[in-house]
Design an enzyme around this catalytic site. Structure first.
Site, PDB file in Angstrom:
ATOM      1  N   LYS A  77     -43.654  40.748 -30.231  1.00 24.04           N
ATOM      2  CA  LYS A  77     -44.500  41.163 -29.097  1.00 24.04           C
ATOM      3  C   LYS A  77     -45.542  40.068 -28.845  1.00 24.04           C
ATOM      4  O   LYS A  77     -46.055  39.463 -29.789  1.00 24.04           O
ATOM      5  CB  LYS A  77     -45.167  42.508 -29.410  1.00 24.04           C
ATOM      6  CG  LYS A  77     -45.920  43.106 -28.214  1.00 24.04           C
ATOM      7  CD  LYS A  77     -46.488  44.488 -28.526  1.00 24.04           C
ATOM      8  CE  LYS A  77     -47.268  45.043 -27.333  1.00 24.04           C
ATOM      9  NZ  LYS A  77     -47.886  46.358 -27.624  1.00 24.04           N
TER      10      LYS A  77
ATOM     11  N   SER B 120     -46.890  50.072 -24.203  1.00 25.69           N
ATOM     12  CA  SER B 120     -47.015  48.713 -23.713  1.00 25.69           C
ATOM     13  C   SER B 120     -45.997  47.737 -24.303  1.00 25.69           C
ATOM     14  O   SER B 120     -45.778  46.673 -23.736  1.00 25.69           O
ATOM     15  CB  SER B 120     -48.421  48.169 -24.014  1.00 25.69           C
ATOM     16  OG  SER B 120     -48.599  48.036 -25.423  1.00 25.69           O
TER      17      SER B 120
ATOM     18  N   SER C 296     -47.800  52.950 -27.799  1.00 26.24           N
ATOM     19  CA  SER C 296     -47.151  51.743 -27.279  1.00 26.24           C
ATOM     20  C   SER C 296     -45.889  51.306 -28.013  1.00 26.24           C
ATOM     21  O   SER C 296     -45.169  50.434 -27.534  1.00 26.24           O
ATOM     22  CB  SER C 296     -48.133  50.572 -27.265  1.00 26.24           C
ATOM     23  OG  SER C 296     -49.029  50.721 -26.194  1.00 26.24           O
TER      24      SER C 296
END
Lengths: 95, 456
Positions: free
Chosen positions: B66, B141, B165
């Site tokens: 990420k 997210s 997320s």
């Protein structure tokens, strides 16, 4: 809450944003609906309840007061800024 | 996940992963592809294997990172403009632990800018598309990471979970996603959002892989003083007998698809001999309001460091010192970043602190106590992760409150520091994946993973 233009201006200042008039208007509208939503907390009775600031169970994590070698060098860190001069980060004049 | 035999090389695995990443380019999964670095590392690993040298537990396994994990490959941007030029001189502890076991990072994944969002539409680089339906959101997210695993580009991907997320995009894409107990994995070198709830975790295709990754990355770190003493490998999975379901979540806000998925799973559990316990947790309906007070307050503080001076983007519209801050922040942040920073400064500001911030911290205590009571009656709790399946692109992005409402079932455990594991729960009639989450007491991560193995 009443999100007047003056209040949005105040929050923008606290947040270090230079908002255009258009952005102020649209963000002001969004903030008003968010604040309306979070205000439902008023209903909840929290009398005599202690606040929780963190969910980490430990306190006072100590370490020895010694210099630990760091992965990044001074040169690498300085190089991250947009402008440098004489090993310093350069910004416009302050006064 | 390890290259157990010599029928496949690390180089081949990396080449395949990169080829797939390019094949699925239109999903907008990656912000950076680590082609050169990944192939170089794969060649080194292959050489070591050929020489009979020892290799790590993740030798040659391609993974995705990420974009809020600091590493020296590519720029660490948090999918924002303000960090677009940022090339990290340090490596996050979690990344170092994965790399020490010879995992190979093939790319950095797209996310909502600074992890502010539930759809990955708030990325400066545009949205990531859902793995099952390109007209729908990936979730967020950590949307890019979830889709990279769901489309089988990589074996696993890292994520961060501040309010859902990891768990929500895992659910939207039909894979496993774990948010561990608060403090389990070091956050050193991961871009902070809300320090009292931020957690690092993973997306995988199996609970077995999750167990392996936890075993590798969990543990105390002298660079992150909020890490718990090592517990994961020492802990025993508790046998689950009683599964709690939360009555208060049984309402109109939950879509028929998710209600149905939960019902099916509960029926199956009953048949398998598990006892189902109905829980009443009336404070949970306030958790979202509590979350959207506390988290913005912490965001306002954590994001004040982006000032255009020491690193990251600096605006060209500079006249004086003050304008470095205001113009750089104004041009560098997305609207959602600005909303959250301003809400944070609002709830912390003079005259509003007691009514919002302090009140929310008290409500947080009530929520924690409700979970403590619940775990006296059951071993784990099973709930949907979010009220809806993956929604359409553009459907909610212009209405912040409707986007926040997607987090209503995922945020409560972050406030309490509990672990939560998304497990796949089939496909709905619309052809979209559904997921459910298992929640346990603190440090019960291994129990959740083990229970997920039983439920497979």
């Amino acid at each position: 809450m009443d999100t007047s233009d003056k209040q949005i201006e105040h929050l923008a200042k606290l947040s270090d944003f230079s908002l255009s008039e258009k952005d102020s208007k649209s963000l002001g509208k969004d903030l008003e609906s968010i604040i309306n939503y979070i205000s439902q907390l008023d209903e909840l009775d929290t009398k005599d309840v202690e606040p929780t600031y963190q969910v980490f169970e430990m306190e006072n994590v100590w370490r020895d007061d010694e210099i630990i070698p760091q992965e990044a060098t001074r040169e690498e860190l300085l190089a991250l800024s947009k402008e440098q001069e004489d090993n310093q980060i350069k910004i416009p004049k302050v006064l | 996940m390890k290259i157990a035999n010599k029928t496949v090389t690390a180089t081949q695995l990396v080449k395949d992963a990169l080829a797939k990443a390019k094949h699925f380019e239109d999903y907008n999964i990656f912000t950076f592809l680590n082609e050169e670095g990944a192939l170089k590392k794969a060649a080194e690993i292959d050489k070591r294997i050929a020489n009979g040298e020892k290799v790590g537990k993740l030798a040659g396994v391609p993974y995705a990172l990420k974009d809020n994990f600091l590493s020296k490959e590519g720029n660490t941007t948090a999918s924002s403009k303000i960090l677009e030029p940022f090339k990290s001189p340090i490596t996050a502890t979690a990344v170092k632990k994965l790399e020490d076991e010879d995992a190979i990072m093939i790319g950095r994944t797209n996310m909502d800018s600074f992890a502010h969002g539930s759809s990955t539409e708030n990325s400066y680089f545009g949205p990531t598309l859902n793995s099952a339906d390109k007209a729908r959101v990936a979730g967020g997210s950590s949307g890019g990471s979830a889709v990279a695993v769901a489309l089988d580009i990589v074996e696993f991907a890292t994520g961060t979970d501040t309010g859902g997320s990891i768990r929500q995009p895992a659910s939207f894409n039909g894979i496993y996603g774990l948010k561990p107990t608060y403090g389990t994995i070091s956050r050193y070198g991961v871009i902070a959002m809300a320090s009292s709830t931020d957690c690092i975790g993973f997306f995988t295709k199996t609970p077995e892989d999750m167990d392996l990754l936890m075993s590798i990355t969990a543990g105390q770190d002298k660079n992150d003083l909020t890490t718990l003493p090592d517990y994961y490998d020492k802990s025993e999975a508790k046998e689950v007998k009683k599964v709690g379901i939360i009555k208060d979540f049984d309402n109109d806000a939950v879509s028929p698809e998710l209600s149905h998925a939960l019902k099916i799973k509960v029926e199956k559990l009953k048949k398998q001999g598990y006892e189902i316990v109905e829980l009443s947790m009336p404070s949970l309906k306030y958790a979202l309001a509590v979350y959207y007070i506390i988290v913005p307050a912490e965001i306002a503080s954590n994001l004040s460091r982006y000032d255009g001076i020491r690193y990251g983007f600096r605006s060209d519209n500079i006249t004086d010192l003050e304008s470095i801050y205001t113009s750089s922040r104004n041009e560098g942040f997305m609207d959602e970043n600005k909303r959250r920073i301003m809400i944070g400064n609002f709830v912390l500001s003079s005259g509003f602190y007691d009514a919002y911030y302090l009140k929310a911290q008290k409500a947080r205590t009530l929520i924690i106590k409700e979970y403590e009571e619940a775990f006296k009656k059951c071993d784990v709790i099973l709930t949907p992760v979010s009220p809806n399946q993956a929604f359409k692109l553009g459907e909610k992005v212009n209405d912040p409150v409707s986007m926040y409402l997607e987090d209503v079932m995922s945020v409560p455990i972050n406030l309490a520091g509990l672990p939560g594991l998304t497990i796949p729960a089939g496909t709905s009639e619309k052809g979209l994946p559904t997921g459910l989450q298992l929640i346990g007491p603190r440090r019960s991560d291994k129990t959740l993973i083990n229970f997920a193995k039983e439920l497979k």
